[in-house]
Design a protein around this motif. Sequence first.
Motif, mmCIF file in Angstrom:
data_model
loop_
_atom_site.group_PDB
_atom_site.id
_atom_site.type_symbol
_atom_site.label_atom_id
_atom_site.label_comp_id
_atom_site.label_asym_id
_atom_site.label_seq_id
_atom_site.Cartn_x
_atom_site.Cartn_y
_atom_site.Cartn_z
ATOM 1 N N SER A 151 0.822 -1.204 0.000
ATOM 2 C CA SER A 151 0.000 0.000 0.000
ATOM 3 C C SER A 151 0.860 1.260 0.000
ATOM 4 O O SER A 151 0.600 2.210 -0.743
ATOM 5 C CB SER A 151 -0.924 -0.004 1.216
ATOM 6 N N SER A 152 1.915 1.271 0.810
ATOM 7 C CA SER A 152 2.779 2.452 0.856
ATOM 8 C C SER A 152 3.564 2.609 -0.443
ATOM 9 O O SER A 152 3.797 3.726 -0.907
ATOM 10 C CB SER A 152 3.721 2.394 2.058
ATOM 11 N N GLY A 153 3.948 1.490 -1.063
ATOM 12 C CA GLY A 153 4.634 1.554 -2.354
ATOM 13 C C GLY A 153 3.734 2.109 -3.437
ATOM 14 O O GLY A 153 4.166 2.902 -4.285
ATOM 15 N N THR A 154 2.476 1.719 -3.423
ATOM 16 C CA THR A 154 1.502 2.229 -4.385
ATOM 17 C C THR A 154 1.271 3.724 -4.164
ATOM 18 O O THR A 154 1.216 4.502 -5.119
ATOM 19 C CB THR A 154 0.179 1.457 -4.269
ATOM 20 N N ALA A 155 1.161 4.125 -2.908
ATOM 21 C CA ALA A 155 0.975 5.546 -2.601
ATOM 22 C C ALA A 155 2.168 6.359 -3.091
ATOM 23 O O ALA A 155 2.004 7.451 -3.643
ATOM 24 C CB ALA A 155 0.778 5.740 -1.097
ATOM 25 N N ARG A 156 3.378 5.838 -2.916
ATOM 26 C CA ARG A 156 4.576 6.540 -3.379
ATOM 27 C C ARG A 156 4.582 6.651 -4.903
ATOM 28 O O ARG A 156 4.874 7.713 -5.452
ATOM 29 C CB ARG A 156 5.837 5.849 -2.892
ATOM 30 N N ALA A 157 4.245 5.569 -5.587
ATOM 31 C CA ALA A 157 4.211 5.598 -7.054
ATOM 32 C C ALA A 157 3.177 6.610 -7.549
ATOM 33 O O ALA A 157 3.439 7.361 -8.498
ATOM 34 C CB ALA A 157 3.908 4.208 -7.605
ATOM 35 N N ARG A 159 4.549 10.112 -6.982
ATOM 36 C CA ARG A 159 5.590 10.419 -7.972
ATOM 37 C C ARG A 159 4.966 10.765 -9.312
ATOM 38 O O ARG A 159 5.445 11.663 -10.005
ATOM 39 C CB ARG A 159 6.547 9.240 -8.127
ATOM 40 N N SER A 160 3.902 10.062 -9.683
ATOM 41 C CA SER A 160 3.264 10.339 -10.985
ATOM 42 C C SER A 160 2.620 11.734 -11.002
ATOM 43 O O SER A 160 2.474 12.333 -12.059
ATOM 44 C CB SER A 160 2.226 9.267 -11.309
ATOM 45 N N ARG A 161 2.276 12.241 -9.818
ATOM 46 C CA ARG A 161 1.715 13.588 -9.699
ATOM 47 C C ARG A 161 2.805 14.633 -9.467
ATOM 48 O O ARG A 161 2.509 15.814 -9.323
ATOM 49 C CB ARG A 161 0.712 13.642 -8.543
ATOM 50 N N GLY A 162 4.052 14.191 -9.378
ATOM 51 C CA GLY A 162 5.172 15.097 -9.143
ATOM 52 C C GLY A 162 5.304 15.546 -7.706
ATOM 53 O O GLY A 162 5.963 16.540 -7.428
ATOM 54 N N GLU A 163 4.724 14.786 -6.775
ATOM 55 C CA GLU A 163 4.732 15.184 -5.365
ATOM 56 C C GLU A 163 5.843 14.563 -4.555
ATOM 57 O O GLU A 163 6.196 15.085 -3.511
ATOM 58 C CB GLU A 163 3.405 14.803 -4.725
#
Length: 74
Positions: A59-65, A68-72
């Motif tokens: 879940s945390s890996g998905t949140a990070r990805a 990142r895709s939003r540039g955050e």
Amino acid sequence: MADFIPTIRDLLYDSEAKAVGEFRGVAGPYWSLRPVCGGQEWEAAPENVRPATPAERLSSGTARANARSRGEAL
């Protein structure tokens, strides 16, 4: 004190903050954790911290990805 010693970058779950964080080191009697998606570190009491479960890690890996895709995220 917790019955395990984490290494830098281990993913841990803080039951008080109800959050997964990356272990960054020791700050006095506390452990420093950083949000997986970036942000301000927080200090957690070792007795409130445990290794993240596989589901929490995913879940945390998905949140990070997603961040990142939003540039955050870094």
